[in-house]
Scaffold this motif. Structure first.
Motif, PDB file in Angstrom:
ATOM      1  N   PHE A 343       0.821  -1.212   0.000  1.00 32.69           N
ATOM      2  CA  PHE A 343       0.000   0.000   0.000  1.00 32.69           C
ATOM      3  C   PHE A 343       0.857   1.265   0.000  1.00 32.69           C
ATOM      4  CE2 PHE A 343      -3.019   3.143   1.826  1.00 32.69           C
ATOM      5  CZ  PHE A 343      -3.995   3.053   0.840  1.00 32.69           C
ATOM      6  N   VAL A 344       1.994   1.245   0.702  1.00 37.12           N
ATOM      7  CA  VAL A 344       2.859   2.434   0.701  1.00 37.12           C
ATOM      8  C   VAL A 344       3.472   2.670  -0.681  1.00 37.12           C
ATOM      9  CG1 VAL A 344       4.954   3.453   1.647  1.00 37.12           C
ATOM     10  CG2 VAL A 344       3.295   2.393   3.174  1.00 37.12           C
ATOM     11  N   PRO A 345       4.088   1.658  -1.335  1.00 35.20           N
ATOM     12  CA  PRO A 345       4.534   1.894  -2.716  1.00 35.20           C
ATOM     13  C   PRO A 345       3.391   2.315  -3.648  1.00 35.20           C
ATOM     14  CG  PRO A 345       5.571  -0.083  -1.853  1.00 35.20           C
ATOM     15  CD  PRO A 345       4.548   0.348  -0.842  1.00 35.20           C
ATOM     16  N   PHE A 346       2.188   1.780  -3.405  1.00 32.92           N
ATOM     17  CA  PHE A 346       1.027   2.191  -4.206  1.00 32.92           C
ATOM     18  C   PHE A 346       0.758   3.682  -4.031  1.00 32.92           C
ATOM     19  CE2 PHE A 346      -3.635   2.968  -3.932  1.00 32.92           C
ATOM     20  CZ  PHE A 346      -3.933   2.887  -5.289  1.00 32.92           C
ATOM     21  N   LEU A 347       0.790   4.180  -2.795  1.00 27.92           N
ATOM     22  CA  LEU A 347       0.585   5.606  -2.551  1.00 27.92           C
ATOM     23  C   LEU A 347       1.659   6.438  -3.255  1.00 27.92           C
ATOM     24  CD1 LEU A 347      -0.253   5.616   1.278  1.00 27.92           C
ATOM     25  CD2 LEU A 347      -1.855   5.988  -0.607  1.00 27.92           C
ATOM     26  N   GLN A 348       2.898   5.952  -3.215  1.00 27.35           N
ATOM     27  CA  GLN A 348       3.995   6.691  -3.835  1.00 27.35           C
ATOM     28  C   GLN A 348       3.849   6.738  -5.355  1.00 27.35           C
ATOM     29  OE1 GLN A 348       6.926   4.259  -1.404  1.00 27.35           O
ATOM     30  NE2 GLN A 348       8.013   6.206  -1.394  1.00 27.35           N
ATOM     31  N   ARG A 349       3.380   5.658  -5.952  1.00 27.65           N
ATOM     32  CA  ARG A 349       3.279   5.610  -7.414  1.00 27.65           C
ATOM     33  C   ARG A 349       1.972   6.209  -7.934  1.00 27.65           C
ATOM     34  NH1 ARG A 349       5.320  -0.630  -8.604  1.00 27.65           N
ATOM     35  NH2 ARG A 349       7.035  -0.609  -7.077  1.00 27.65           N
ATOM     36  N   PHE A 350       0.857   5.868  -7.298  1.00 27.55           N
ATOM     37  CA  PHE A 350      -0.460   6.258  -7.819  1.00 27.55           C
ATOM     38  C   PHE A 350      -0.801   7.701  -7.452  1.00 27.55           C
ATOM     39  CE2 PHE A 350      -5.111   6.190  -8.170  1.00 27.55           C
ATOM     40  CZ  PHE A 350      -5.292   5.469  -9.343  1.00 27.55           C
ATOM     41  N   TYR A 351      -0.446   8.108  -6.219  1.00 28.31           N
ATOM     42  CA  TYR A 351      -0.793   9.454  -5.749  1.00 28.31           C
ATOM     43  C   TYR A 351       0.421  10.369  -5.604  1.00 28.31           C
ATOM     44  CZ  TYR A 351      -5.416   7.569  -4.558  1.00 28.31           C
ATOM     45  OH  TYR A 351      -6.670   6.999  -4.608  1.00 28.31           O
ATOM     46  N   ALA A 352       1.626   9.862  -5.932  1.00 31.38           N
ATOM     47  CA  ALA A 352       2.868  10.644  -5.836  1.00 31.38           C
ATOM     48  C   ALA A 352       3.116  11.166  -4.421  1.00 31.38           C
ATOM     49  CB  ALA A 352       2.851  11.800  -6.833  1.00 31.38           C
ATOM     50  N   VAL A 353       2.781  10.364  -3.416  1.00 34.12           N
ATOM     51  CA  VAL A 353       3.038  10.713  -2.020  1.00 34.12           C
ATOM     52  C   VAL A 353       4.494  10.378  -1.705  1.00 34.12           C
ATOM     53  CG1 VAL A 353       2.422  10.190   0.376  1.00 34.12           C
ATOM     54  CG2 VAL A 353       0.646  10.280  -1.383  1.00 34.12           C
ATOM     55  N   ASP A 354       5.212  11.274  -0.998  1.00 29.61           N
ATOM     56  CA  ASP A 354       6.609  10.974  -0.685  1.00 29.61           C
ATOM     57  C   ASP A 354       6.696  10.035   0.518  1.00 29.61           C
ATOM     58  OD1 ASP A 354       7.025  12.478   1.895  1.00 29.61           O
ATOM     59  OD2 ASP A 354       6.548  14.192   0.622  1.00 29.61           O
ATOM     60  N   ALA A 355       7.868   9.423   0.699  1.00 30.95           N
ATOM     61  CA  ALA A 355       8.049   8.399   1.730  1.00 30.95           C
ATOM     62  C   ALA A 355       7.821   8.945   3.130  1.00 30.95           C
ATOM     63  CB  ALA A 355       9.453   7.798   1.626  1.00 30.95           C
ATOM     64  N   GLY A 356       8.253  10.189   3.379  1.00 31.83           N
ATOM     65  CA  GLY A 356       8.079  10.770   4.706  1.00 31.83           C
ATOM     66  C   GLY A 356       6.614  10.912   5.077  1.00 31.83           C
ATOM     67  N   GLN A 357       5.805  11.438   4.144  1.00 33.23           N
ATOM     68  CA  GLN A 357       4.373  11.602   4.417  1.00 33.23           C
ATOM     69  C   GLN A 357       3.688  10.250   4.567  1.00 33.23           C
ATOM     70  OE1 GLN A 357       2.098  13.786   1.471  1.00 33.23           O
ATOM     71  NE2 GLN A 357       0.170  12.971   2.236  1.00 33.23           N
ATOM     72  N   ALA A 358       3.989   9.320   3.657  1.00 28.51           N
ATOM     73  CA  ALA A 358       3.362   7.997   3.722  1.00 28.51           C
ATOM     74  C   ALA A 358       3.706   7.297   5.034  1.00 28.51           C
ATOM     75  CB  ALA A 358       3.808   7.147   2.537  1.00 28.51           C
ATOM     76  N   GLY A 359       4.970   7.394   5.448  1.00 31.16           N
ATOM     77  CA  GLY A 359       5.379   6.756   6.693  1.00 31.16           C
ATOM     78  C   GLY A 359       4.704   7.360   7.903  1.00 31.16           C
ATOM     79  N   ALA A 360       4.591   8.692   7.927  1.00 33.04           N
ATOM     80  CA  ALA A 360       3.972   9.354   9.072  1.00 33.04           C
ATOM     81  C   ALA A 360       2.482   9.047   9.168  1.00 33.04           C
ATOM     82  CB  ALA A 360       4.195  10.866   8.969  1.00 33.04           C
ATOM     83  N   VAL A 361       1.773   9.154   8.037  1.00 30.95           N
ATOM     84  CA  VAL A 361       0.321   8.945   8.054  1.00 30.95           C
ATOM     85  C   VAL A 361      -0.016   7.476   8.286  1.00 30.95           C
ATOM     86  CG1 VAL A 361      -1.803   9.102   6.711  1.00 30.95           C
ATOM     87  CG2 VAL A 361      -0.118  10.946   6.594  1.00 30.95           C
ATOM     88  N   MET A 362       0.558   6.594   7.478  1.00 29.36           N
ATOM     89  CA  MET A 362       0.231   5.178   7.600  1.00 29.36           C
ATOM     90  C   MET A 362       0.802   4.580   8.882  1.00 29.36           C
ATOM     91  SD  MET A 362      -1.712   4.591   5.096  1.00 29.36           S
ATOM     92  CE  MET A 362      -1.870   2.833   5.408  1.00 29.36           C
ATOM     93  N   GLY A 363       1.990   5.027   9.275  1.00 24.89           N
ATOM     94  CA  GLY A 363       2.588   4.503  10.500  1.00 24.89           C
ATOM     95  C   GLY A 363       1.753   4.820  11.722  1.00 24.89           C
ATOM     96  N   GLY A 364       1.337   6.089  11.848  1.00 24.40           N
ATOM     97  CA  GLY A 364       0.512   6.470  12.988  1.00 24.40           C
ATOM     98  C   GLY A 364      -0.831   5.771  12.991  1.00 24.40           C
ATOM     99  N   ALA A 365      -1.436   5.658  11.802  1.00 25.68           N
ATOM    100  CA  ALA A 365      -2.750   5.007  11.716  1.00 25.68           C
ATOM    101  C   ALA A 365      -2.654   3.520  12.016  1.00 25.68           C
ATOM    102  CB  ALA A 365      -3.339   5.225  10.322  1.00 25.68           C
ATOM    103  N   TYR A 366      -1.651   2.844  11.463  1.00 23.02           N
ATOM    104  CA  TYR A 366      -1.490   1.417  11.719  1.00 23.02           C
ATOM    105  C   TYR A 366      -1.320   1.144  13.207  1.00 23.02           C
ATOM    106  CZ  TYR A 366      -1.027  -0.329   6.901  1.00 23.02           C
ATOM    107  OH  TYR A 366      -1.268  -0.718   5.613  1.00 23.02           O
ATOM    108  N   ALA A 367      -0.491   1.961  13.860  1.00 19.59           N
ATOM    109  CA  ALA A 367      -0.239   1.733  15.280  1.00 19.59           C
ATOM    110  C   ALA A 367      -1.493   2.002  16.115  1.00 19.59           C
ATOM    111  CB  ALA A 367       0.912   2.617  15.749  1.00 19.59           C
TER     112      ALA A 367
END
Length: 535
Positions: A343-367
């Protein structure tokens, strides 16, 4: 058959659900958090690793899935058996130390094969943790709270996965800010390499804390105390030998005669032929060679277990609800690890989200959502179980069904906020389902076989879900990209194919509803009928 005598006696007065039991739970939860940090951090590092090492999506799926899963599954069986007969805290301490070394060593890898070798080692080390932890927790807590306790322990999946994404993204960004010119970085290390080293080394501190825990009486909380096995490593050595091609034939011959050897040889030939055919079709020898070795090891383990401990073998393979729970639950896992990784690589490719944003949003939500999900699932399952025997199973079915629908909506959205929100819902309800599943698996086994059945459940879970799911989605994504489809859209379509397997898994578990109450109530009678020396 096991020669360890089992004695029924009143529940041991020591180690009731007091503060020390919860301290043990907290330490084991931290172990599981580290387990998933070291496992899941690869998801946020995937795009950087792919660019740096020049590897494909299928190879990324292999690193996350098969490379880890085959060793996790096969060694998990042996370590599960060891946890049923040896000191469980020592086993976890040694395993945690080893996988921490291998995670840190991943940061020194300069190519695909060295990184794959490190992932093999992480799989071996992490295989020691959960079967031993489940067995310990069952001996520290009373039956009335076990699903909740296992739910709390299982929240380590979400906490660790979330922290892995958050820390990985933060380290990537921080290292890039410090060294915008990679050639000037210390030792020429890239951000993804530093991330592996940073999350691997703290595991040694936690290993010291685990080594200080007290080992409880095995089976004391159930009033079924098991005598210690005087030769635990002999049993495990025989099991590992029993999974080794050719080397296992003399032992099989002594215990089962020529027929056992011929059956093993025939199974090995069929498995090797299937693996060779799949390798020929997919042009991926490493993936299918690893899968073939893993499947052969599982077959050989089951064959050896049937001869050495027919009671535990019978309770696993002749309990209708248990085998349905393991097979169906494992099929649903085809979706979960694949979504957590891709899902994180999908966000980076499909929505052009950078790794820092994806990690912060998905990391906090997953936890956060993972913790609340497993706690809610454990509490609901324990409450429903008091009203009807299928309560835990109903909780699992509801959680998985909602998770599936939410994941489908997320992958079919063109709105980033909606994709985030629905994936959060999917993760929450998948977390609701986890505690009841592993609790039901343990409820249907004798205390002396709980680590073994947990290891078997994880083995099937890992081989079907972790080894195949991420790899096949990566392989499909590569094929679609090669046909001219944009990489983000190709990955989206590949992820959607994984959801179909989850539907099959839910339907299989649904058939366990009419068996689970009878199977749980008749556990001791079935064990006696299989030859267990209960007194």
């Amino acid at each position: 058959m096991s020669d360890r005598k089992i004695v029924r006696q009143p529940t041991a007065p020591a180690e009731r659900d007091g503060w020390y039991a919860y301290y043990v739970l907290a330490i084991l939860l931290l172990v599981y958090v580290f387990n998933f940090i070291d496992r899941q951090i690869l998801a946020i590092l995937a795009e950087d690793i792919k660019a740096d090492l020049g590897i494909s999506d299928a190879q990324l799926g292999f690193l996350y899935g098969t490379a880890f899963a085959m060793f996790y599954a096969t060694f998990g069986i042996a370590f599960g058996r060891l946890a049923d007969s040896w000191n469980r805290k020592k086993l976890i301490t040694l395993g945690l130390s080893f996988w921490s070394i291998m995670t840190a060593a991943s940061g020194l890898a300069r190519g695909f094969l060295p990184l794959a070798a490190c992932r093999f080692g992480v799989g071996v080390g992490e295989a020691s943790a959960s079967p031993a932890a489940f067995s310990l927790l069952y001996d520290y807590f009373s039956p009335r709270v076990r699903t909740t306790v296992l739910g709390i322990y299982s929240s380590g999946i979400s906490i660790g996965a979330g922290l892995g994404l958050f820390l990985g993204g933060a380290i990537l960004k921080g290292w890039a800010d410090l060294y915008p010119e990679p050639a000037l970085a210390p030792l020429g290390l890239k951000g993804w390499q530093v991330a592996f080293i940073a999350v691997g080394l703290p595991g040694f501190v936690l290993a010291f804390l685990v080594s200080s825990l007290r080992e409880p009486v095995r089976g004391g909380r159930d009033g079924i105390v098991v005598e210690d096995n005087p030769h635990p490593f002999r049993e495990v050595g025989a099991m590992l030998l029993g999974m080794t091609p050719l080397a296992n034939w003399p032992m099989l011959g002594r215990q089962g005669g020529r027929k056992a050897v011929l059956l093993n040889a025939l199974a090995g030939l069929v498995i090797a032929s299937c693996a060779a055919l799949l390798a020929l079709v997919s042009h991926d020898l490493l993936q299918w060679a690893a899968m073939g070795i893993g499947v052969y090891a599982v077959f050989s383990w089951a064959q050896t277990l049937a001869m050495r401990d027919p009671v535990v073998f019978g309770l696993i393979f002749r309990t209708p609800s248990l085998i349905r729970l393991i097979l169906g639950g494992s099929a649903t896992v085809f979706m979960l690890p694949a979504l957590m990784f891709w899902f994180v690589p999908f966000l980076q490719r499909f929505y052009a989200v950078d790794a820092g944003q994806a990690g912060a949003v998905m990391g906090g939500a997953y936890a956060g959502l993972g913790i609340t999900g497993v706690l809610a699932g454990g509490i609901v399952a324990d409450q429903l179980r008091q009203h009807f025997p299928q309560g835990k199973l109903v909780t699992w079915l509801g959680g998985m069904a909602i998770s599936l629908v939410a994941a489908f909506l997320s992958l079919n959205s063109n709105s980033l906020p909606f994709a985030y929100a629905t994936m959060f819902v999917s993760h929450f309800f998948a977390s609701v389902a986890y505690g009841p599943w592993i609790s039901m698996v343990n409820d249907l086994m004798l205390p002396r076989g709980r680590a073994t059945v947990s290891a078997f459940a994880y083995m099937v879970n890992t081989m079907i879900g972790v080894a195949l799911g991420p790899y096949l989605i990566g392989h499909i994504s590569d094929a679609l990209s090669a046909s001219g489809i944009e990489s983000g859209e190709a990955l989206r379509r590949a992820m959607l194919t994984g959801l179909a397997i989850t539907i099959v898994g839910i339907l299989v578990v649904l058939t366990a509803l009419r068996h689970v109450a009878k199977d749980e109530a008749g556990l001791l009678d079935r064990a006696k009928a299989l030859g267990e020396p209960l007194s």
